[in-house]
Design a protein around this motif. Structure first.
Motif, PDB file in Angstrom:
ATOM      1  N   UNK A  37       2.482 -17.387   0.758  1.00  0.00           N
ATOM      2  CA  UNK A  37       2.531 -16.625  -0.490  1.00  0.00           C
ATOM      3  C   UNK A  37       2.359 -17.527  -1.708  1.00  0.00           C
ATOM      4  N   UNK A  38       2.885 -18.755  -1.603  1.00  0.00           N
ATOM      5  CA  UNK A  38       2.767 -19.687  -2.725  1.00  0.00           C
ATOM      6  C   UNK A  38       1.309 -19.912  -3.101  1.00  0.00           C
ATOM      7  N   UNK A  39       0.430 -19.823  -2.089  1.00  0.00           N
ATOM      8  CA  UNK A  39      -0.988 -20.082  -2.301  1.00  0.00           C
ATOM      9  C   UNK A  39      -1.759 -18.803  -2.655  1.00  0.00           C
ATOM     10  N   UNK A  40      -1.028 -17.653  -2.651  1.00  0.00           N
ATOM     11  CA  UNK A  40      -1.718 -16.371  -2.742  1.00  0.00           C
ATOM     12  C   UNK A  40      -1.757 -15.880  -4.184  1.00  0.00           C
ATOM     13  N   UNK A  41      -2.920 -15.853  -4.836  1.00  0.00           N
ATOM     14  CA  UNK A  41      -2.978 -15.419  -6.242  1.00  0.00           C
ATOM     15  C   UNK A  41      -2.529 -13.973  -6.427  1.00  0.00           C
ATOM     16  N   UNK A  42      -2.747 -13.116  -5.452  1.00  0.00           N
ATOM     17  CA  UNK A  42      -2.315 -11.715  -5.595  1.00  0.00           C
ATOM     18  C   UNK A  42      -0.802 -11.635  -5.705  1.00  0.00           C
ATOM     19  N   UNK A  43      -0.112 -12.444  -4.871  1.00  0.00           N
ATOM     20  CA  UNK A  43       1.340 -12.476  -4.941  1.00  0.00           C
ATOM     21  C   UNK A  43       1.796 -12.910  -6.328  1.00  0.00           C
ATOM     22  N   UNK A  44       1.174 -13.981  -6.840  1.00  0.00           N
ATOM     23  CA  UNK A  44       1.596 -14.491  -8.149  1.00  0.00           C
ATOM     24  C   UNK A  44       1.297 -13.489  -9.259  1.00  0.00           C
ATOM     25  N   UNK A  45       0.179 -12.764  -9.073  1.00  0.00           N
ATOM     26  CA  UNK A  45      -0.140 -11.724 -10.052  1.00  0.00           C
ATOM     27  C   UNK A  45       0.919 -10.637 -10.023  1.00  0.00           C
ATOM     28  N   UNK A  46       1.406 -10.297  -8.803  1.00  0.00           N
ATOM     29  CA  UNK A  46       2.447  -9.271  -8.684  1.00  0.00           C
ATOM     30  C   UNK A  46       3.752  -9.761  -9.301  1.00  0.00           C
ATOM     31  N   UNK A  47       4.065 -11.050  -9.098  1.00  0.00           N
ATOM     32  CA  UNK A  47       5.280 -11.614  -9.696  1.00  0.00           C
ATOM     33  C   UNK A  47       5.167 -11.523 -11.214  1.00  0.00           C
ATOM     34  N   UNK A  48       4.017 -11.947 -11.719  1.00  0.00           N
ATOM     35  CA  UNK A  48       3.834 -11.912 -13.169  1.00  0.00           C
ATOM     36  C   UNK A  48       3.981 -10.494 -13.686  1.00  0.00           C
ATOM     37  N   UNK A  49       3.277  -9.546 -13.016  1.00  0.00           N
ATOM     38  CA  UNK A  49       3.313  -8.186 -13.539  1.00  0.00           C
ATOM     39  C   UNK A  49       4.708  -7.564 -13.415  1.00  0.00           C
ATOM     40  N   UNK A  50       5.441  -7.912 -12.343  1.00  0.00           N
ATOM     41  CA  UNK A  50       6.801  -7.387 -12.195  1.00  0.00           C
ATOM     42  C   UNK A  50       7.662  -7.818 -13.370  1.00  0.00           C
ATOM     43  N   UNK A  51       7.573  -9.105 -13.723  1.00  0.00           N
ATOM     44  CA  UNK A  51       8.387  -9.623 -14.824  1.00  0.00           C
ATOM     45  C   UNK A  51       7.936  -8.992 -16.140  1.00  0.00           C
ATOM     46  N   UNK A  52       6.624  -8.947 -16.331  1.00  0.00           N
ATOM     47  CA  UNK A  52       6.066  -8.394 -17.571  1.00  0.00           C
ATOM     48  C   UNK A  52       6.436  -6.918 -17.708  1.00  0.00           C
ATOM     49  N   UNK A  53       6.248  -6.188 -16.612  1.00  0.00           N
ATOM     50  CA  UNK A  53       6.544  -4.759 -16.569  1.00  0.00           C
ATOM     51  C   UNK A  53       8.010  -4.527 -16.907  1.00  0.00           C
ATOM     52  N   UNK A  54       8.900  -5.299 -16.280  1.00  0.00           N
ATOM     53  CA  UNK A  54      10.331  -5.137 -16.511  1.00  0.00           C
ATOM     54  C   UNK A  54      10.684  -5.470 -17.953  1.00  0.00           C
TER      55      UNK A  54
END
Lengths: 354, 318
Positions: free
Chosen positions: B77-94
């Motif tokens: 997951x650390x290497x997965x840009x989709x995962x990082x995009x989801x992390x970013x959007x989760x934080x941004x969304x919240x």
């Protein structure tokens, strides 16, 4: 310091009028107590002076300036609330400094003023505490401190002692009175407790259902109540009221017992013949062996300093308060006599003093 | 006359039966009383959570039991840009949704705290977005954001004539992201408003009167009386709101399914997408487990930074 004039003030909430034209003149430096039963409009009047309620009609002037349309903060008054209304999230110091810090006063001024108020009230050691950490009496003092800091022209107190226990109330009563005399600030104080009113006031305003019943110094109200309401409200235990009529120069209660009339009226001069109410304070009833009216003892209540006896004379009940200790038993007959000089007579129709 | 002796009778306490003795035995009682609660918690809370965590460290797929692979899933997951995009959007969304919900919710609560005509009716109406099932409101928003049938586009283009072309709400990354946030705010306001209204009603009116006499302007009364006194309940409501928003799934999954091009995936939707739809159960579990640190942090932050105030703590006299 300033005088306060209340001129024919009325207050309505919707279609209900709660104050029906109240007029009171309060002199500079005077301690005036508004007293009356709950719902008589005394707190409403105080809140109108403070500017927390608007004035439906009439005028209120503080220091000669009509304040009907002046916002509360510019009226130069300070108020102590019944529940103290201390800001729970501020320390004692911040509570007292709040008004000055809002006015952007310099730090040294705030320090000096809060220090002065704290010294006056003995709060120096409590300045860093929060209201929750204070006792009732201490909170009461902080509330007064907050008022003192503002250096107002008029202090307003809204039943400030009613949340304290009996002993503390007596102590704070004296403290507030002493403080007021020292600061010599015009004070309006609302209470429902006539003892508070009697002990603290320069002048008492007795109110009842939106009307002023009588205005005067405490002892005048006690000695010459203007009407039945004031007579019954001031004094404890309450005045005895006996219904009857004046006939042939004497007062006769319903069962025909003759009661002595005051000397001036003894000859049948001022007391008109006809139905009246005969008022005598319990402490003005004395034991008079030989000449007294026979009264049957119902209950004896010794308080130590005096003995209160509930008596029955014919159909009327009579309370007597005697300095001497009376070891009477219920059912015994005591000869009692009201002091004729201290008897009050009232018109039965209007309730007015005769 | 004969004296008859009273029959001798000695009072004997009846011996309690073994069952009564058992129920008087404290260790037994403790076990009996705790069993239902512990049982329920274990079956419905601990086991699923434990299973989820366990799965995250295996290579389980749907239909194939996995074996322990350690941190392999997380390393992937650390290497997965989709995962990082989801992390970013989760934080941004919240973050954005929480700010929006609290700004509007507090504003509404302040309005409702005044004496308004039809107060209870207005309160009931305000609760509506919250009582409508999420999926239902998601479908409504899906229509509102539809490229062809959007009512917003219709109003702006056909009624007001302010625009030439219809809005493209869900077709590209950032509009889609903000559209979802707007839907989430709409849904979250009632909860915040009603909770804060309850908080506002605990503030004694005499404090405002005292402040009025002390010379506070309306803004000063808000910042120096309302806000500090509202802070404890604000902190609790905010904690809940952050947790609900961060773990949101329904709105996003029903409106965009994570699209366009995975740009609106939250961690929860991505976990579902990978774990159930994509059958990579272990990877989905790993994504879900990655949410835990964020939630713990949010909870601790509001608990320590916002909730505890010295003035609230007991009667202690220093």
């Amino acid at each position: 310091m300033a005088s306060v004039s209340i001129r024919n003030v009325r207050k309505s909430f919707g279609s209900t009028e709660v104050l029906h034209g109240v007029s009171v003149e309060i002199a500079d430096g005077e301690f005036v107590v508004l007293v009356g039963p709950s719902g008589c409009g005394k707190s409403t009047l105080l809140r109108m002076i403070a500017g927390l309620e608007n004035i439906t009609s009439g005028e209120i002037a503080i220091g000669g300036r009509v304040v009907n349309n002046v916002p509360p903060k510019d009226r130069d008054i300070a108020m102590v609330f019944q529940n103290y209304a201390l800001y729970p999230h501020m320390t004692v110091r911040d509570n007292m400094a709040f008004s000055l810090s809002l006015a952007k006063a310099p730090k040294q001024v705030i320090e000096a003023e809060v220090g002065r108020a704290a010294r006056i009230l003995g709060l120096e050691g409590l300045l860093h505490r929060y209201p929750r950490q204070l006792s009732g009496g201490q909170r009461q003092r902080v509330a007064m401190g907050r008022a003192i800091v503002r250096n107002p022209q008029v202090f307003l107190f809204d039943e400030p002692l009613s949340n304290l226990d009996a002993k503390l109330r007596v102590q704070m009563r004296a403290e507030i009175r002493e403080l007021q005399m020292r600061l010599n600030t015009t004070t309006v104080y609302v209470t429902h407790d006539q003892i508070e009113a009697m002990t603290m006031a320069d002048k008492i305003v007795v109110m009842n259902s939106g009307h002023v019943e009588q205005i005067g110094p405490p002892l005048e109200l006690y000695d010459r109540p203007a009407n039945l309401f004031v007579a019954g409200f001031i004094g404890s235990p309450a005045m005895n009221m006996i219904e009857g009529r004046v006939e042939d120069g004497a007062f006769r209660s319903a069962d025909g017992t003759a009661w002595p009339l005051p000397p001036a009226n003894g000859q049948g001069g001022a007391a008109p013949a006809g139905p009246i109410i005969y008022g005598v304070r319990p402490e003005h009833v004395r034991l008079a062996p030989g000449e007294g009216i026979p009264a049957t003892v119902q209950v004896v209540e010794p308080t130590g300093s005096e003995t209160q006896v509930l008596l029955r004379v014919g159909g009327a009940s009579l309370v007597g308060a005697f300095r001497e200790r009376i070891a009477a038993r219920p059912g015994e007959v005591l000869p009692v006599l009201p002091d004729p000089a201290l008897v009050h007579l009232f018109d039965r129709e209007t309730g007015r003093r005769l | 006359m004969s004296v008859t002796a009273a029959p001798s009778w000695s009072h004997t306490r009846p011996q309690p039966g073994w069952l009564a003795r058992l129920f008087d035995w404290k260790p037994f009682l403790i076990v009996v009383c705790l069993l239902p609660a512990v049982g329920l918690l274990t079956v419905f809370l601990t086991y699923p959570l434990g299973l989820g965590v366990w799965l995250a460290f295996t290579d389980t797929k749907i239909g194939r039991s996995g074996r322990w692979v350690g941190l392999e899933n997380f390393a992937y997951l650390m290497e997965d840009p989709t995962f990082w995009s989801a992390v970013f959007y989760s934080v941004f969304y919240t973050a954005v949704a929480t700010v929006g919900k609290f700004a509007l919710g507090l504003w509404l609560a302040l309005l409702l705290n005044n004496h308004l005509p039809f107060k209870s009716l207005i309160r009931a109406i305000i609760l509506m977005p919250w009582i409508v099932p999420t999926v239902l409101s998601a479908i409504a928003f899906w229509w509102i954001y539809d490229p062809q049938f959007s009512i917003i586009s219709y109003v702006f283009v056909d009624v007001l004539g302010l625009r030439e072309r219809y809005f493209d709400f869900l077709g590209s990354t950032w509009p889609a992201r903000f559209s979802l946030i707007a839907a989430n705010i709409w849904r979250g306001i009632p909860f915040v408003a009603i909770c804060l209204l309850a908080g506002l009603q605990t503030i004694s009116p005499s404090l405002y009167e005292a402040a009025l006499l002390d010379g506070a302007t309306p803004w000063q009364r808000f910042t120096r009386i309302t806000v500090p006194l509202l802070m404890p309940i604000l902190a609790i409501v905010m904690t809940f709101s952050i947790i609900f928003t961060f773990t949101d799934f329904q709105l996003v999954y029903a409106i965009t399914r994570g699209g366009p091009v995975n740009s609106t995936h939250l961690m929860a939707t991505l976990a579902f997408q990978r774990g159930i739809a994509g059958q990579e159960l272990a990877e989905g579990a790993a994504i879900a487990v990655s949410m835990i640190p964020f939630l713990v942090f949010a909870t601790l932050f509001s608990y320590f930074a916002l909730a505890r105030r010295k003035w609230q703590q007991g009667e202690s006299n220093d």
